[in-house]
Design a protein around this motif. Structure first.
Motif: not given
Length: 104
Positions: A1-14, A89-104
């Motif tokens: 609810r904090l992200l505008e429609p069509d907004g981007f989310l950047f996430v990085e987790v172990p 690397h697609p799967t083996r490093h220590e962090l997962v980084r994702a960029v996603a877009r919130k739909g309307p």
């Protein structure tokens, strides 16, 4: 609810699917229940994003070395260990980084 429609989310987790997590098991340094109440690998993070209305644009894993002083020095190491000539690397490093877009 904090992200505008069509907004981007950047996430990085172990990355619980990393080589380090596999090697160290319950002694893996990022398996920290006080700070990380959920654990993800690339596939489960993509699924969590999709189930909450996000469309994944990019998802990959990166090494903790990205935050070191001289990350470029590790490219030859990654080429030997992971068969890649970049620091991603697609799967083996220590962090997962994702960029996603919130739909309307």
């Amino acid at each position: 609810r904090l992200l505008e429609p069509d907004g981007f989310l950047f996430v990085e987790v172990p990355n619980v699917g990393s080589g380090a997590a596999e090697r160290f098991g319950t002694k893996w340094r990022h398996l920290d229940a006080a700070n990380h109440v959920a654990q993800f690998d690339a596939k489960t993070l993509a699924g969590a994003l999709a189930s909450t209305g996000f469309a994944s644009i990019s998802i990959a894993t990166i090494g903790m070395r990205e935050y070191s002083r001289w990350p470029a020095l590790h490219v030859p190491y990654d080429a030997v260990m992971f068969g890649v000539r970049t620091r991603v690397h697609p799967t083996r490093h220590e962090l997962v980084r994702a960029v996603a877009r919130k739909g309307p």
